[in-house]
Enzyme design. Structure first.
Site, mmCIF file in Angstrom:
data_model
loop_
_atom_site.group_PDB
_atom_site.id
_atom_site.type_symbol
_atom_site.label_atom_id
_atom_site.label_comp_id
_atom_site.label_asym_id
_atom_site.label_seq_id
_atom_site.Cartn_x
_atom_site.Cartn_y
_atom_site.Cartn_z
ATOM 1 N N TRP A 356 0.832 -1.208 0.000
ATOM 2 C CA TRP A 356 0.000 0.000 0.000
ATOM 3 C C TRP A 356 0.864 1.254 0.000
ATOM 4 C CZ3 TRP A 356 -1.699 2.432 5.128
ATOM 5 C CH2 TRP A 356 -0.762 2.152 6.135
ATOM 6 N N ASP A 357 2.153 1.049 0.347
ATOM 7 C CA ASP A 357 3.121 2.143 0.326
ATOM 8 C C ASP A 357 3.057 2.902 -0.999
ATOM 9 O OD1 ASP A 357 3.805 -0.020 2.026
ATOM 10 O OD2 ASP A 357 5.872 0.643 2.195
ATOM 11 N N GLU A 496 0.201 -2.870 12.941
ATOM 12 C CA GLU A 496 0.265 -4.341 12.890
ATOM 13 C C GLU A 496 0.577 -4.980 14.235
ATOM 14 O OE1 GLU A 496 3.214 -4.236 9.847
ATOM 15 O OE2 GLU A 496 1.803 -4.914 8.313
ATOM 16 N N LYS A 609 2.166 0.861 16.428
ATOM 17 C CA LYS A 609 3.357 0.833 15.593
ATOM 18 C C LYS A 609 3.466 2.090 14.744
ATOM 19 C CE LYS A 609 5.511 -2.084 12.026
ATOM 20 N NZ LYS A 609 5.222 -3.085 10.996
ATOM 21 N N GLN A 610 2.326 2.538 14.223
ATOM 22 C CA GLN A 610 2.394 3.624 13.254
ATOM 23 C C GLN A 610 1.034 4.292 13.141
ATOM 24 O OE1 GLN A 610 2.885 0.199 10.443
ATOM 25 N NE2 GLN A 610 2.365 1.790 8.963
#
Lengths: 758, 758
Positions: A356-357, A496, A609-610
Site C-alpha cells: 500500500w506504500d 500491525e 506501531k504507526q
C-alpha cells in the site's frame, strides 16, 4: 566542500554540495549502509553502491525491476543478477583495494543532480606504491540498457604495469550474507568470452527467464588505446576480461567499462545476446562521456520538475533532495509491468514487493510531479486486476482483492510462513488479515485521477478497479443483527502490533468512503458518461442493485468511537488496553520504547506501531472537522512508537494541519534523515521507499499546505518553520509545470513555467 | 610446549613437540607460507593447509596426483580441484573467522607423527561473544578416498544458535591470485544436493576426466546428533550444506565433516558418484575417530621406517623430520601413473611436474626407506618410455629422450614459451637444451636396482630404459674430427644460468658413465642373463654393434679440464668468464648476491646457480679421487649462489666427503629450514620437494656417511657435527629393516630390526 578531495577533472563535473551525498572515510562497518545510500537506478535496473574492487561486508546486488523468482523460498523475490560492477586493479599481483592497502585519501560522493557515483581513493600498497583511483559510475537514463564506469588511474610514485580485471559475476546469491537464507535464483546458461568482450547469460529458476549481460573494457592515455594482453575467460559462473597497460608516474590512464543488459522481457530470448552486443557497440561508438552527458540532460529535466529547495536549512534541503532522488530514479516511465518496491531497487528486504506504500506514500509525489510515472503505477494495478479477482476468489470473497505484497503476477506474495533467526518457522497472518491494501489501491486510483485530471483513466480502468474492489468489500463485511451495523471482523489495520482485531476504524472508514464514492461515481457515469457506463456494466456484469447495496453498507458500517468524545477507537476494545504514553526520545528524536515493554507484550498496551487513525485523517481529511483531527492526533501521537518508517511523515503533516509545527519539523527531520543517518539501523537493507514519498508529502502537503479543491484549484496554506528562509518546488497542475515559492513569512507565489523552462 | 594452548582432549591426542610444527599467531602475511607447510597428502590427494572459514590471502588448492590439464595454458598442469575444506561458523550472521573477529588465542599445529592438522582459535566477535574453535583435519592414509574434519565448538560466554555452512567449492582457479595467469581447468558437470549430503562433479577441460567430491555434515553433543534445519543447496559451482544447532555456554559441540573423492582414474565415470556415497557411508559407519586411529596406525608404521632422530639438536631434529614427512606423505605406494612433483602436492609452481629432481634427490630416500614407493616411481618412467621415444623422434634423435618436465603422458611439459610479469612472452630454452634428465632417469633406474637389489627390474624394465637412453645419447653426441673426441654441443647443465653451452662436464661425464655402464650391462646380460638378453634384443631390435659404439663414445667423450689441475671446467669457456667469488652471507647463512651483478649479467660471470660439477661428483663419487673432489668442491663452492634448492644439500654431502664439516652443518640447516623459515621467500608456492630429499641425503649420505659397496655391503663413515649427541635412522637393507645409531664420537651400531618392530 565535498568536491575538494577530487581531482580537477571530476571536481568540475560534479555538482554543488547541496546535491552531493558523501562518504568521507572508509569504515567497513558502514559499507552496507553506503551501498544502499549510493544505489543507482535508471528505472530499469538498480545497483547498490558497491565498490568495484570488492570488499567486505557487501551485498553486491544488481536488480532489474520486475524480474522475480521464488524457487525454494517463501515468495517471489527480486532476483539479484550478475554483478557487472567488478573492476579490479593490480600492480605486481597486489590488489589495489581499500581492504588490502593503506588508505591515504578516501571519498565517495553521490551526485544527486546527475545520478552519478564518484569515487576518489588514494591507496598505498604493501610495496609503498601510491595509486590515485578516481571513478565515475552511472546507469544511463537515456538508454536504460547502458551502464558504465570510467576510472582515472594515476600512479603517483612509480612506473609499472597495471593489471586490470573486469568481470561479470554470476555466482551471486540473494541474502548472501545470511547463511540460513542464502538462495540462488538464477542459473548461468551461457558464459562466453570473445576477443574483446565478455558475456554472461542467466536463467531464472521458476520462469526460465533469460537475462544477458555483456561488458567490454578499454583504456586510454592521451586518447590512445593502451590495453595490451587482453584475454577474456569464462570461469564457471564468472566472465572475466583481463588486460594490462603500462603506467607511468604522474600520468593518468582512463579505464572504461561499458556494460549492457537485456532480458527476455525486453526481447525474444534469441535476440538478447545480439541486443547486448549491438548496444555495447553503440555505447562505445557514442562514447562514455557523450552518453553520460545525455544521461545528465535527462536528469536535468527530471530535476526541473522534482527539485525541492529549502533555503536556510542546508542539511534538510539536501536530505529532502536525497529522498526525492531515490524515489524518482526508481520508478519507470514506460513499463507498467513494474511497481516500486518497499526498498526501491536498493535492497532485498520485502523481496522488491509493492505494498500500500505505493498508493499512499509514493503515488502522490508521482501524480503531482511525474504523472506519466504515476500512470504506469496505476496501469500496473489495472493489469493485475484479474489476479486480484482470483485472489478474492481464493480467499472466499467476491470482486477483486489486491495482494498485501505484489510482485509481477499479482498473486499474494506475502508469505504465510516466515523463518525465525533460530530456524523455526512461524505463521505470518499479515496476508490473511491485513486487507486495507485493497482500499488503498482504490483510493490511489481515485487520487491519481483527481490530481492529474486523467478522467479517461478514471472512467475506464479505474472504474473497473472501483467496482471490483467494492464488490470485494461488500462480500467482506458482515451484518450485525444486534447492532444493525456492518462490521469487518478479524482484520489488521496499519498498526500491525494488534492483529487481528474487529472493526479497525482505519479500514472500516476507508471502506465506508470507498463504497460511497463508487456508488456516486456509478450514478455520475450513468448520468453523464453513458458510453463508459455501458461498457463497464457489460464488461463487469454490473447491476444497479449492487451500487445500492454498497451505499447501504457505507451508511451503516460500524465506526467505533469513545463515547462523548471525538476520539475514534482504533479498533473495538482498544480503549480497554493498558495505557502507556511515550515520554522519552533518543538523540535522533525517535521515541524510546517504554520500560513496560520489557515485561508486557506490546499487544496488551495502547502503544501502536504507526499512524492508523491519524493515517485515515490524512487520507480523508475532508471527512473530519478540525477538532476531531486535533483530538485524535493528540491522543494517538503520544501512543505511536513509529515502528514503521511510514509513520513520522503522516504525523508531521497532520500536526501541521492542527497547528503543531514544532513537532512537525522534528518529524520531517527524522523522516528525511532516516536513511542518511541510518536512524532505524536497517538502511543496509535498502532505502525506505515509502518514507521517501512521505518526506515529499510532508514538505508539500504539510509545510506548504498544498491541496486541490474539488474543482481542482490549487490551494496553499504554508506553515514555514522558523529555520526556513524559502521553500520552492514544482508540481504539474492541469498539465502545466507550476513553480511554487514560499517565503519565511508564509507569503507565496505560484508561477506557471514557460515551455522552455521545462 | 606447543600443545599448551590446546584443550585437554586435543592435547592428549597430539604428539610431542619434536613432532609438531606450529603457527603461533595469525599473521595474514604468512598465510600462504603456512598453507604450504601445513599441506596434507595421503599419496592420492593433497590439500594445502587452508583455513576452513576462508581468509585472505589464500591459495585454497586441492590436488589429486596425476590429474593434469592444459587448456589455454602452456602446459599440462596439476588441476586444482573443488575445495572441500570450507566449513564456516556463524552466530547471528557473524562469521566466526580470524579475519572478522578479535583473536584472543591462536595456534595451529601440524602433527608430523600422525599427519594431522590441529587448530585452536579463541575468537571474540563484534558482539563480544567468545567462541573456542578447535579442529582436527586428516586425509586417511588407510582409505585414501576419505578426508575429514572434526571441530570442537564451545561458546564461552553465551548461549545461542550456531549456524554451520559446509561446502564443496568448484569455483576454483589455478593461479587464483595472479590476475594474468588465472585459469580454470575444470567445469562443473553436476552439483546435486540431497537431504543430508552434497555432491559436486567436475570435468577436466582437455581430457573430460570426471572428479566427484561428496561431503556430509554431522554434529553431536554428548553423543546426541544435534543438527537441525539441515538444507543442502546447489549454488552454481558451490554445493552447500547448511544446518544449525543450539549451543550453550561452556558446552562443546562436535562438528564433523566427512568427505570422499573419486575420479575417473579410480573407476568408471558412472561409478564415481556411487563410489563417493558408498565411501561416505562406510566412513560415517566407521566413525571419524576410528578412521583417524587407523590412519595414525599407518603413519606409525611409516615413521618406524622413515624417522630420523637427532639428539641434542632439537630444531634440526624437527626440521629434518618435517622434510621427510612431506616427501614420504606425497609419494604413492600403489599408483605408477604418478610421480612426485617439484612442489609435491602442496603448490602449483612447476605444474606438479616431475623433473630430474625425482631420480637424483628423492629416489634415494625412497629406495632406502620405501622401496615399494621407489618402484612406483621407476615404473612411472618405464610406463612413459614410449612417450620418451616419441620425444626423441620429435627432436630428431634416436632412442628415448625423457622430457625435462613430465606430467601424466610423458610428453615434454616444459613450455617453450613463458610469460613475463609484464605480459610479454619469451622463449624458454630449457626443454630444448637441458638434456641431462635423460641421464638422470637412467642413473636413477640403476641406483634403484642397486639399492634395493631389484634385479628383476634391472634386467627387464630398466634394461629397456638403458638401451633406449643410450641410443638417445649416441644420436646426440657429435664427433669432432679435430679433437678426435665426441662432443655434446648446445646443451644446458644443472647450472641454468649459462645456457646453452658446449660440453658441459656434468652432462658429458654422466653420458660417459651411462654408455659405459649400459654396454657392460649388456655384456653381463649376454653372458649370464640369457633369457632377459634375448627378450631385450627382440623387443628393442638391439644389435651388439650398438653397444660397441656406446663404448667408443664413452671412451672418447670430451671432458674439459683446467690444464695441469684436477679442476673440471664446467663447460667449454667457463674459465674465461669474469671471476666473481662469494664473500658475504645473510642472516640465514645464504650467499648474498655480489654487487657486480647489478651491472653485469650473471651469464658473463663464473657465478653459478647450483651444484653442477660438484653434483656430478656426488653422483659418481667412485669415478674421482678425493683430491679431485676436494679441488673442485673448493673451486665451485665459492662460485655457487644456490639459486636452486637443489644445491645446498649436495654441497653439504660433498663437503663432508672431503672433511669440510662446519660448512656442511650450515648447509644442512639451510636446507632443512628452507621452507620452515621461508628462506627463499617462495614457500608460499609449495614445499621444495627435491630439497626434502636432499635433506635426507645430507643426513644419511653426508653426516652418517652411508654407502653400499659393490657387493651391497653397508658402510658408514660418520661425520657427526659437534651439536649432535646421537643420530638414529633406519633403512631397508637387503629386505630387512636396519636401524643405524651413531654416537657423537662417530661410533655406531647397525641393528637389524625384529619383524614385530616394523
Amino acid at each position: 566542500m565535498i568536491r575538494d578531495n577530487f581531482s580537477k577533472i571530476l571536481r568540475e563535473a560534479m555538482s554543488e554540495d547541496s546535491w552531493l551525498i558523501s562518504e568521507d572515510q572508509y569504515d567497513a562497518k558502514k559499507n552496507l549502509q553506503f551501498e544502499s545510500l549510493f544505489a543507482l537506478s535508471n528505472g530499469y535496473m538498480g545497483i547498490r553502491g558497491v565498490q568495484e574492487e570488492g570488499n567486505h561486508p557487501s551485498l553486491p546486488y544488481v536488480y532489474i525491476n520486475g524480474i522475480f523468482d521464488k524457487s525454494e523460498t517463501f515468495m517471489r523475490e527480486l532476483v539479484t543478477l550478475p554483478n557487472w560492477s567488478e573492476l579490479k586493479f593490480y600492480v605486481e599481483k597486489q590488489l589495489l583495494s581499500v581492504e588490502r592497502c593503506e588508505i591515504l585519501e578516501y571519498r565517495r560522493a553521490l551526485d544527486l543532480k546527475t545520478a552519478t557515483l564518484y569515487k576518489h581513493v588514494l591507496l598505498r600498497d604493501e610495496s609503498g606504491r601510491e595509486s590515485l583511483i578516481e571513478s565515475v559510475r552511472f546507469l544511463s537514463r537515456e538508454n536504460v540498457h547502458r551502464m558504465g564506469m570510467k576510472v582515472y588511474f594515476t600512479p603517483l610514485n612509480y612506473d609499472g604495469i597495471l593489471e586490470i580485471e573486469s568481470s561479470i559475476n554470476g555466482s551471486i546469491l540473494n541474502f548472501c550474507d545470511a547463511p540460513r537464507f542464502k538462495v540462488k535464483h538464477s542459473v548461468v546458461t551461457e558464459n562466453s568470452a570473445k576477443e574483446d568482450n565478455i558475456y554472461l547469460e542467466v536463467e531464472t529458476r521458476d520462469d526460465l527467464l533469460h537475462i544477458g549481460t555483456g561488458a567490454s573494457l578499454h583504456a586510454y592515455e592521451n586518447g590512445e588505446e593502451v590495453l595490451r594482453n587482453r584475454r577474456c575467460s569464462a570461469f564457471g559462473e564468472v566472465a572475466l576480461e583481463f588486460a594490462d597497460c603500462k603506467v607511468k608516474e604522474g600520468k593518468t590512464v582512463e579505464i572504461l567499462k561499458y556494460v549492457s543488459v537485456f532480458t527476455e522481457k525486453d526481447c525474444e530470448r534469441a535476440a538478447i545476446r545480439p541486443s547486448v552486443f549491438k548496444e555495447l557497440e553503440s555505447f562505445r561508438d557514442r562514447g562514455f562521456t557523450e552518453e553520460h552527458r545525455a544521461h545528465k540532460k535527462v536528469y536535468d529535466t527530471m530535476w526541473k520538475r522534482a527539485n525541492v529547495r529549502i533555503k536556510g536549512d542546508f542539511e534538510l534541503d539536501r536530505a529532502v533532495r536525497f529522498n526525492i532522488f531515490h524515489l524518482m530514479s526508481t520508478a519507470s516511465e514506460y513499463d507498467d509491468r513494474v511497481n516500486v518496491g518497499a526498498k526501491l531497487l536498493s535492497g532485498e528486504e520485502y523481496g522488491g514487493h509493492a505494498f500500500w506504500d505505493t498508493e499512499l506514500f509514493m503515488l502522490p509525489f508521482f501524480s503531482f510531479v511525474f504523472p506519466e510515472k504515476a500512470k504506469r503505477l496505476e496501469c500496473y494495478r489495472y493489469r493485475l486486476l484479474d489476479a486480484a479477482r482470483k485472489n478474492a476468489r481464493k480467499n472466499g470473497y467476491q470482486g477483486a482483492q489486491y495482494p498485501w505484497e505484489s510482485a509481477d503476477d499479482g498473486t499474494e506474495q506475502c508469505p504465510d510462513w516466515t523463518i525465525e533467526p533460530d530456524g523455526s518457522c512461524y505463521r505470518c497472518y499479515v496476508a490473511k488479515y491485513e486487507h486495507h491494501v485493497t482500499a488503498a489501491v482504490m483510493y490511489g486510483a481515485y487520487k491519481y485521477a483527481e490530481t492529474t485530471g486523467d478522467t479517461d483513466f478514471l472512467y475506464k480502468e479505474a472504474a473497473e478497479i472501483f467496482v471490483e474492489t467494492a464488490r470485494f468489500w461488500a462480500s467482506r463485511v458482515l451484518y450485525n443483527e444486534t447492532l444493525k451495523l456492518y462490521e469487518i471482523r478479524e482484520v489488521t489495520g496499519p498498526d500491525e502490533w494488534h492483529e487481528p482485531v474487529n472493526n479497525n476504524v482505519y479500514t472500516n472508514y476507508l471502506v465506508k468512503w470507498c463504497l460511497r464514492f463508487v456508488s456516486s461515481l456509478i450514478t455520475e457515469m450513468k448520468d453523464s458518461r453513458e458510453a463508459e457506463y455501458r461498457s463497464l456494466c457489460e464488461k463487469l456484469h454490473f447491476m444497479e442493485e449492487e451500487a445500492e447495496t454498497w451505499k447501504e453498507i457505507s451508511d451503516k458500517i460500524y465506526i467505533p468511537k469513545k463515547e462523548g468524545t471525538k476520539i475514534f477507537e482504533q479498533f473495538e476494545g482498544y480503549f480497554d488496553l493498558y495505557e502507556v504514553l511515550i515520554e522519552k526520545y533518543d538523540k535522533n528524536d525517535w521515541p524510546i520504547r517504554p520500560e513496560i515493554l520489557k515485561t508486557m507484550s506490546v499487544t496488551e498496551t495502547q502503544l501502536i506501531k504507526q499512524a492508523d487513525v491519524v493515517m485515515l485523517m490524512h487520507l480523508l481529511g475532508q471527512e473530519f472537522d478540525e477538532e476531531t483531527i486535533r483530538e485524535n492526533y493528540n491522543y494517538y501521537e503520544k501512543r505511536t512508537l513509529h515502528g514503521s518508517s511510514l509513520s513520522p511523515s503522516i504525523y508531521a503533516i497532520m500536526g501541521l494541519k492542527i497547528g503543531d509545527s514544532s513537532k512537525a519539523y522534528r518529524y520531517l527531520r527524522r523522516a528525511a534523515l532516516l536513511d542518511l543517518w541510518n536512524i532505524q539501523g536497517n538502511t543496509r537493507e535498502g532505502i525506505h521507499a515509502a518514507n521517501t514519498g512521505g518526506v515529499w508529502q510532508t514538505v508539500v502537503f504539510g509545510f506548504a499546505g498544498l491541496s486541490l479543491d474539488e474543482n481542482g484549484e490549487l490551494h496553499l496554506q504554508p506553515h514555514m518553520p522558523k529555520e526556513w528562509e524559502e521553500l520552492q518546488f514544482s508540481i504539474m497542475h492541469r498539465g502545466e509545470a507550476t513553480e511554487i515559492t514560499i517565503k519565511g513569512d508564509n507569503s507565496y507565489t505560484i508561477r506557471k513555467r514557460e515551455a522552455n523552462e521545462v
